[in-house]
Design a protein around this motif. Structure first.
Motif, PDB file in Angstrom:
ATOM      1  N   ILE A  41       1.016  -1.263   0.193  1.00 41.92           N
ATOM      2  CA  ILE A  41      -0.250  -0.179  -0.161  1.00 41.92           C
ATOM      3  C   ILE A  41       0.857   1.486  -0.047  1.00 41.92           C
ATOM      4  CG2 ILE A  41      -1.757   1.127   1.263  1.00 41.92           C
ATOM      5  CD1 ILE A  41      -2.734  -1.379  -0.163  1.00 41.92           C
ATOM      6  N   ARG A  42       1.891   1.333   1.252  1.00 39.56           N
ATOM      7  CA  ARG A  42       2.636   2.854   0.622  1.00 39.56           C
ATOM      8  C   ARG A  42       3.179   2.594  -0.728  1.00 39.56           C
ATOM      9  NH1 ARG A  42       5.728   1.787   5.724  1.00 39.56           N
ATOM     10  NH2 ARG A  42       7.295   0.775   4.235  1.00 39.56           N
ATOM     11  N   GLU A  43       3.572   1.714  -1.146  1.00 42.06           N
ATOM     12  CA  GLU A  43       4.684   1.591  -2.840  1.00 42.06           C
ATOM     13  C   GLU A  43       3.238   2.212  -3.605  1.00 42.06           C
ATOM     14  OE1 GLU A  43       7.491   1.195  -6.024  1.00 42.06           O
ATOM     15  OE2 GLU A  43       7.371   0.690  -3.527  1.00 42.06           O
ATOM     16  N   LEU A  50      -0.079   2.213   6.719  1.00 39.70           N
ATOM     17  CA  LEU A  50      -1.592   2.140   7.166  1.00 39.70           C
ATOM     18  C   LEU A  50      -1.164   1.041   8.716  1.00 39.70           C
ATOM     19  CD1 LEU A  50      -3.689   0.378   4.401  1.00 39.70           C
ATOM     20  CD2 LEU A  50      -4.393   2.301   5.753  1.00 39.70           C
ATOM     21  N   THR A  51      -1.779   1.142   9.411  1.00 35.92           N
ATOM     22  CA  THR A  51      -2.065   0.123  10.620  1.00 35.92           C
ATOM     23  C   THR A  51      -2.423  -1.250  10.895  1.00 35.92           C
ATOM     24  OG1 THR A  51      -3.767   0.561  11.935  1.00 35.92           O
ATOM     25  CG2 THR A  51      -2.093   2.105  12.003  1.00 35.92           C
ATOM     26  N   ASN A  52      -1.991  -2.146  11.511  1.00 37.59           N
ATOM     27  CA  ASN A  52      -2.190  -3.661  12.011  1.00 37.59           C
ATOM     28  C   ASN A  52      -3.987  -3.676  12.204  1.00 37.59           C
ATOM     29  OD1 ASN A  52       0.371  -4.073  11.355  1.00 37.59           O
ATOM     30  ND2 ASN A  52       0.295  -5.155  13.977  1.00 37.59           N
ATOM     31  N   ALA A  53      -4.306  -2.523  12.274  1.00 39.39           N
ATOM     32  CA  ALA A  53      -5.843  -2.735  12.701  1.00 39.39           C
ATOM     33  C   ALA A  53      -6.516  -1.993  11.526  1.00 39.39           C
ATOM     34  CB  ALA A  53      -6.379  -2.082  13.671  1.00 39.39           C
ATOM     35  N   GLU A  54      -5.819  -1.500  11.134  1.00 44.27           N
ATOM     36  CA  GLU A  54      -6.159  -0.705   9.599  1.00 44.27           C
ATOM     37  C   GLU A  54      -6.844  -2.183   8.816  1.00 44.27           C
ATOM     38  OE1 GLU A  54      -6.024   3.723   9.714  1.00 44.27           O
ATOM     39  OE2 GLU A  54      -3.904   2.497   9.030  1.00 44.27           O
ATOM     40  N   ILE A  55      -5.546  -2.829   8.477  1.00 42.88           N
ATOM     41  CA  ILE A  55      -5.007  -3.359   7.680  1.00 42.88           C
ATOM     42  C   ILE A  55      -5.990  -5.063   7.817  1.00 42.88           C
ATOM     43  CG2 ILE A  55      -3.771  -5.438   6.844  1.00 42.88           C
ATOM     44  CD1 ILE A  55      -1.562  -3.383   6.844  1.00 42.88           C
ATOM     45  N   HIS A  56      -6.186  -5.139   8.827  1.00 44.98           N
ATOM     46  CA  HIS A  56      -7.429  -6.654   9.470  1.00 44.98           C
ATOM     47  C   HIS A  56      -8.467  -5.961   9.670  1.00 44.98           C
ATOM     48  CE1 HIS A  56      -6.868 -10.329  12.013  1.00 44.98           C
ATOM     49  NE2 HIS A  56      -7.810 -10.120  12.303  1.00 44.98           N
ATOM     50  N   GLY A  57      -8.667  -5.575   9.487  1.00 46.30           N
ATOM     51  CA  GLY A  57     -10.353  -4.261   9.110  1.00 46.30           C
ATOM     52  C   GLY A  57     -10.674  -4.735   8.121  1.00 46.30           C
ATOM     53  N   ARG A  58      -9.996  -4.847   6.831  1.00 47.81           N
ATOM     54  CA  ARG A  58     -10.275  -5.275   5.718  1.00 47.81           C
ATOM     55  C   ARG A  58     -10.212  -6.740   5.682  1.00 47.81           C
ATOM     56  NH1 ARG A  58     -11.539  -1.477   1.732  1.00 47.81           N
ATOM     57  NH2 ARG A  58     -11.025   0.851   2.719  1.00 47.81           N
ATOM     58  N   PHE A  59      -9.639  -7.990   6.849  1.00 45.90           N
ATOM     59  CA  PHE A  59      -9.829  -9.086   6.310  1.00 45.90           C
ATOM     60  C   PHE A  59     -11.000  -9.731   6.147  1.00 45.90           C
ATOM     61  CE2 PHE A  59      -5.895 -10.241   8.673  1.00 45.90           C
ATOM     62  CZ  PHE A  59      -5.213  -9.224   7.075  1.00 45.90           C
ATOM     63  N   GLY A  60     -11.518 -10.678   5.235  1.00 48.14           N
ATOM     64  CA  GLY A  60     -12.479 -11.827   4.997  1.00 48.14           C
ATOM     65  C   GLY A  60     -12.523 -11.802   3.676  1.00 48.14           C
ATOM     66  N   PRO A  61     -11.959 -11.331   2.436  1.00 44.96           N
ATOM     67  CA  PRO A  61     -11.432 -11.298   1.295  1.00 44.96           C
ATOM     68  C   PRO A  61     -10.529 -11.832   2.058  1.00 44.96           C
ATOM     69  CG  PRO A  61     -12.533  -9.133   1.391  1.00 44.96           C
ATOM     70  CD  PRO A  61     -12.669  -9.570   2.854  1.00 44.96           C
ATOM     71  N   TYR A  65      -1.187  -7.269  -6.950  1.00 43.77           N
ATOM     72  CA  TYR A  65      -1.102  -8.897  -5.809  1.00 43.77           C
ATOM     73  C   TYR A  65      -0.002  -8.997  -5.893  1.00 43.77           C
ATOM     74  CZ  TYR A  65      -2.826 -12.616  -5.111  1.00 43.77           C
ATOM     75  OH  TYR A  65      -2.934 -14.005  -5.141  1.00 43.77           O
ATOM     76  N   ASP A  66       0.515  -9.230  -7.161  1.00 42.80           N
ATOM     77  CA  ASP A  66       1.849  -9.545  -7.576  1.00 42.80           C
ATOM     78  C   ASP A  66       2.938  -9.169  -6.709  1.00 42.80           C
ATOM     79  OD1 ASP A  66       0.331 -10.841 -10.011  1.00 42.80           O
ATOM     80  OD2 ASP A  66       1.554  -9.207 -11.346  1.00 42.80           O
ATOM     81  N   LEU A  67       2.773  -7.287  -6.530  1.00 40.43           N
ATOM     82  CA  LEU A  67       4.083  -6.904  -5.723  1.00 40.43           C
ATOM     83  C   LEU A  67       3.934  -7.426  -4.240  1.00 40.43           C
ATOM     84  CD1 LEU A  67       6.213  -5.045  -4.553  1.00 40.43           C
ATOM     85  CD2 LEU A  67       4.611  -3.661  -4.921  1.00 40.43           C
ATOM     86  N   PHE A  68       2.574  -7.928  -3.410  1.00 40.23           N
ATOM     87  CA  PHE A  68       2.232  -8.513  -2.390  1.00 40.23           C
ATOM     88  C   PHE A  68       2.986 -10.006  -2.486  1.00 40.23           C
ATOM     89  CE2 PHE A  68      -0.352 -11.570   0.152  1.00 40.23           C
ATOM     90  CZ  PHE A  68      -0.438 -10.502   1.129  1.00 40.23           C
ATOM     91  N   LYS A  75       5.340 -11.121  -4.077  1.00 36.91           N
ATOM     92  CA  LYS A  75       6.671 -10.698  -3.391  1.00 36.91           C
ATOM     93  C   LYS A  75       7.193 -10.582  -3.198  1.00 36.91           C
ATOM     94  CE  LYS A  75      10.829  -8.024  -5.559  1.00 36.91           C
ATOM     95  NZ  LYS A  75      11.172  -7.789  -6.750  1.00 36.91           N
ATOM     96  N   LEU A  76       6.841  -9.241  -1.371  1.00 40.07           N
ATOM     97  CA  LEU A  76       6.924  -9.059  -0.144  1.00 40.07           C
ATOM     98  C   LEU A  76       6.132  -9.787   0.547  1.00 40.07           C
ATOM     99  CD1 LEU A  76       5.172  -5.764  -1.574  1.00 40.07           C
ATOM    100  CD2 LEU A  76       7.992  -6.023  -0.901  1.00 40.07           C
ATOM    101  N   TYR A  77       5.214 -10.573   0.402  1.00 45.07           N
ATOM    102  CA  TYR A  77       5.046 -11.631   1.328  1.00 45.07           C
ATOM    103  C   TYR A  77       5.261 -12.807   1.342  1.00 45.07           C
ATOM    104  CZ  TYR A  77       1.646 -15.415   3.434  1.00 45.07           C
ATOM    105  OH  TYR A  77       1.310 -16.277   4.754  1.00 45.07           O
TER     106      TYR A  77
END
Length: 213
Positions: free
Chosen positions: A29-31, A37-48, A66-69, A71-73
């Protein structure tokens, strides 16, 4: 052993991968936007799944992000090189006892495959049911596993660290077991969601399974 099948959540249940996800999402997201984003902000989007989370945050087609994600993951997975202590041994023991084992996770198939490979459990589960970009599908995934196995639901336990795991298991007729050994888990919340039992350590789960409770 009483149990004929076990369904495991992945993040926070089999391995401590939530910090990996948070770090990869934050960097992605920063890229893309410059925002942090904070961990809480990210976690609030979880579900999908991850694709769905990125689509919600970035809009449009998030394929490049998503491709970048991914790679970073994979890079951030150095934070989590192993399953939780005792989990690999437990899965081996129950499988040798003839218990069928599956993963049902909200993660997408790509990220789930990275995690299972990095922690050495790529071949440990006969089924891996991943999440959907469109939203939470854990109940449907559990039902598919149950139908494929042809087992009575009362002979299958579902182990997870979040209330959504417990609620999906209840709805599928499975026995919901709370996994509270991750720092991100909350025993009281799992109990309130309706977990049959909640364990703070993997060895407690192993003893319970061995007793056929």
């Amino acid at each position: 052993m009483y149990w004929s099948g076990l369904i495991f959540d992945l993040d926070g249940t089999v391995a401590d991968t939530l910090p990996v996800s948070y770090a990869a999402f934050r960097r992605t997201i920063r890229e893309w936007t410059g925002a942090t984003l904070t961990n809480a902000e990210i976690h609030g989007r979880f579900g999908p799944s991850e694709e769905g989370v990125l689509a919600g945050l970035l809009g449009g087609d998030p394929r490049t992000a998503y491709d970048l994600f991914l790679k970073l993951y994979a890079l951030e997975h150095r934070r989590c090189p192993h399953a939780f202590p005792g989990l690999t041994e437990l899965i081996g023991e129950v499988r040798r006892a003839g218990v069928r084992c599956a993963i049902v996770t909200g993660k997408g198939a790509d990220a789930a495959a990275i995690t299972l490979d990095r922690i050495g459990l790529a071949q440990a589960f006969e089924r891996v049911e991943a999440g959907s970009a469109g939203g939470a599908v854990k109940l449907e995934c559990m039902q598919r596993v149950l139908a494929d196995w042809g087992l009575p639901p009362e002979r299958v336990a579902s182990i997870g660290d979040f209330p959504s795991d417990v609620r999906a298991a209840r709805a599928a007729g499975l026995t919901p077991v709370g996994a509270a050994w991750a720092s991100t888990a909350n025993r009281a919340v799992l109990e309130e969601a309706g977990a049959e039992v909640v364990f703070d350590r993997v060895d407690q789960l192993a003893s319970w399974l061995a007793q056929g409770c």
